[in-house]
Scaffold this motif. Structure first.
Motif, short mmCIF file in Angstrom:
data_model
loop_
_atom_site.label_atom_id
_atom_site.label_comp_id
_atom_site.label_asym_id
_atom_site.label_seq_id
_atom_site.Cartn_x
_atom_site.Cartn_y
_atom_site.Cartn_z
N ASN A 169 40.64 34.86 40.39
CA ASN A 169 40.84 35.64 39.19
C ASN A 169 41.50 34.75 38.14
O ASN A 169 42.56 34.18 38.38
CB ASN A 169 41.71 36.86 39.49
CG ASN A 169 41.83 37.81 38.32
OD1 ASN A 169 42.87 37.87 37.67
ND2 ASN A 169 40.78 38.55 38.04
N ARG A 171 42.89 34.33 34.23
CA ARG A 171 43.37 35.09 33.08
C ARG A 171 43.92 34.12 32.02
O ARG A 171 44.73 33.24 32.33
CB ARG A 171 44.48 36.05 33.51
CG ARG A 171 45.07 36.89 32.37
CD ARG A 171 46.20 37.75 32.87
NE ARG A 171 45.75 38.70 33.87
CZ ARG A 171 45.28 39.91 33.61
NH1 ARG A 171 45.21 40.32 32.33
NH2 ARG A 171 44.89 40.71 34.57
N GLU A 173 45.92 34.38 28.48
CA GLU A 173 46.66 35.32 27.66
C GLU A 173 47.93 34.67 27.14
O GLU A 173 48.67 34.03 27.89
CB GLU A 173 47.02 36.57 28.48
CG GLU A 173 47.62 37.70 27.68
CD GLU A 173 47.83 38.93 28.53
OE1 GLU A 173 47.88 40.03 27.96
OE2 GLU A 173 47.95 38.80 29.77
N THR A 178 46.22 31.51 33.98
CA THR A 178 46.70 31.93 35.29
C THR A 178 45.55 32.01 36.27
O THR A 178 44.49 32.56 35.95
CB THR A 178 47.38 33.31 35.21
OG1 THR A 178 48.47 33.25 34.29
CG2 THR A 178 47.90 33.73 36.58
N SER A 191 50.65 29.95 36.94
CA SER A 191 50.37 29.98 35.50
C SER A 191 50.84 28.68 34.87
O SER A 191 51.89 28.15 35.23
CB SER A 191 51.10 31.16 34.83
OG SER A 191 50.66 32.39 35.35
N SER A 200 41.81 35.01 24.67
CA SER A 200 42.21 35.88 25.78
C SER A 200 40.97 36.32 26.55
O SER A 200 39.95 36.66 25.96
CB SER A 200 42.97 37.11 25.27
OG SER A 200 44.17 36.73 24.63
N VAL A 202 39.83 37.76 30.97
CA VAL A 202 40.14 37.87 32.38
C VAL A 202 38.83 38.09 33.13
O VAL A 202 38.01 38.92 32.74
CB VAL A 202 41.15 39.00 32.68
CG1 VAL A 202 40.64 40.34 32.17
CG2 VAL A 202 41.47 39.06 34.15
N THR A 204 36.77 37.13 37.28
CA THR A 204 36.86 36.57 38.63
C THR A 204 35.62 35.74 38.90
O THR A 204 34.50 36.23 38.77
CB THR A 204 37.02 37.68 39.69
OG1 THR A 204 38.19 38.45 39.39
CG2 THR A 204 37.17 37.07 41.08
N ASP A 248 38.25 45.16 39.94
CA ASP A 248 39.61 44.97 39.45
C ASP A 248 40.45 44.27 40.50
O ASP A 248 40.62 44.77 41.62
CB ASP A 248 40.25 46.32 39.09
CG ASP A 248 39.51 47.00 37.94
OD1 ASP A 248 39.05 46.28 37.04
OD2 ASP A 248 39.42 48.25 37.96
N SER A 251 47.05 43.84 41.14
CA SER A 251 48.13 43.40 40.25
C SER A 251 49.26 42.82 41.07
O SER A 251 49.81 43.48 41.96
CB SER A 251 48.64 44.58 39.42
OG SER A 251 49.81 44.23 38.72
#
Length: 384
Positions: A169, A171, A173, A178, A191, A200, A202, A204, A248, A251
């Motif tokens: 994944n 990301r 931002e 990350t 990160s 920006s 996100v 996978t 998703d 987290s």
């Protein structure tokens, strides 16, 4: 089509592109290279349907050395493994590719000749390796990208039903990139800030695609593009496109407990040496390599393993320093020692700190970098 080129440089192009060639595929064209010769360059395209790459070589390299001596435009397909074997075994410094018939390619140097059956380049499957129009990419050094990959890729799943966990994944931002991975038993995240980046996204991406990107020369940089259907990585002469894995990602913030009342700090070398010895017993009959870590105010820190059929092992970590609540004299937790070793190695530091919330909750391996997060799931163990 005709091409005269330095063999070693051409071989490097083919070898890199070969990583995208599948071992087998329903579409036979994916077992081929697409070779595209222009007046001032040559490109090799390879794909397995999910990952596609294009490697381009201009007439001269960055040091103004001539690489291509003759180029007459044309485009063909040739069986990748056979073609790579032929080029790798030729002995000349300069080789020539020459279409002698509509579907016959002659390869030659001073002493060797091959004649290979080819297919029309126009029949190659459509692969999109173009940068999206008006897209703004995220630039990152290849050395940082490799660091992100090396620190997290060990936790990518190698089996299980969730395809999402077979990827990384990614990301972007707030000027920070990350990488996050998990196989549901452990999780790794790192990160790295990248100056002057405001893009920006996100997504996978399959781990194989990222592995291919990290094999590009670390001296340069790569620009990452994202357009909801694919990720595109552009680094100098190499372009790589990858399909995305849908879903998703978990987290990481939700997995980290609010406090860690039990901690132990150890020298990395001492922990790794102790782990290597203790697991001799634990791995004999247990593929999960279960060990027990004991933190005691009276006896210090020990790693231990037990097998009903083969015996037990015990290691005292003499240099370890523990911190327990005032009312607690001993804390014990079981875990997969291989997972812990992988996490500690990913930290790449001289000392490591394990922090625990309880014997049944995920715990963390830490160094001084708060952006390097390594999480491990404990294992419930029977009493010795």
């Amino acid at each position: 089509m005709k091409l005269t080129i330095k063999r070693i440089e051409f071989l490097r192009m083919l070898t890199y592109a070969a990583q995208a060639i599948p071992s087998r595929n329903a579409e036979n064209q994916f077992l081929n290279y697409l070779i595209d010769v222009n007046e001032d360059s040559v490109s090799i395209i390879a794909s397995n349907g999910d990952i596609s790459t294009k490697v381009t070589q201009n007439l001269k390299d960055e040091k103004d050395n001539t690489i291509i001596f003759n180029a007459e435009p044309g485009m063909i397909q040739t069986q990748a493994k056979l073609f790579l074997d032929c080029i790798s075994k030729m002995g000349g410094e300069i080789i020539t590719l020459n279409m002698v018939d509509s579907n016959l390619l002659n390869l030659s140097d001073e002493t060797t000749q091959f004649n290979l059956v080819t297919r029309a380049g126009e029949e190659y499957p459509d692969v999109d390796l173009n940068v999206p129009e008006e897209a703004k990419g995220f630039k990152v050094s290849l050395s940082d990208l490799k660091k992100l990959f090396d620190t997290t890729s060990y936790a990518v799943a190698t089996k299980g039903p969730k395809e999402l966990y077979y990827g990384i994944n990614i990301r972007a931002e707030g000027g920070k990139l990350t990488f996050l991975t998990t196989d549901s038993y452990r999780m790794a995240s790192l990160s790295i800030p990248e100056a002057d980046q405001d893009t920006s996204f996100v997504f996978t991406c399959p781990v194989k695609a990222l592995d291919m990107v990290t094999r590009i020369d670390e001296a340069g940089e790569v620009t990452i593009y994202f357009d909801e259907q694919r990720a595109l990585f552009v680094a100098g002469r190499i372009t790589l496109s990858s399909r995305l894995l849908r879903g998703d990602f978990p987290s990481i913030e939700r997995l980290i407990p609010p406090s860690f009342p039990f901690t132990v700090t150890m020298e990395t070398s001492e922990f790794l040496s102790a782990a290597d010895r203790v697991k001799i017993i634990s791995s004999v009959e247990d593929r999960n390599s279960q060990v027990r870590l004991t933190l005691s105010k009276d006896t210090g820190v020990t790693l231990s393993a037990r097998s009903t059929n083969f015996g037990n092992s015990n290691e005292v970590l003499r240099k370890a320093v523990i911190s327990l609540p005032e009312e607690v004299n001993i804390f014990e937790i079981g875990f997969n020692i291989d997972f812990a070793v992988d996490a500690v190695k990913a930290l790449k530091s001289e000392k490591v700190t394990f922090v625990f919330a309880s014997p049944t909750r995920m715990f963390m391996a830490r160094n001084e970098d708060p952006e390097n997060i390594q999480i491990i799931t404990p294992i419930r163990m029977s009493s010795y």
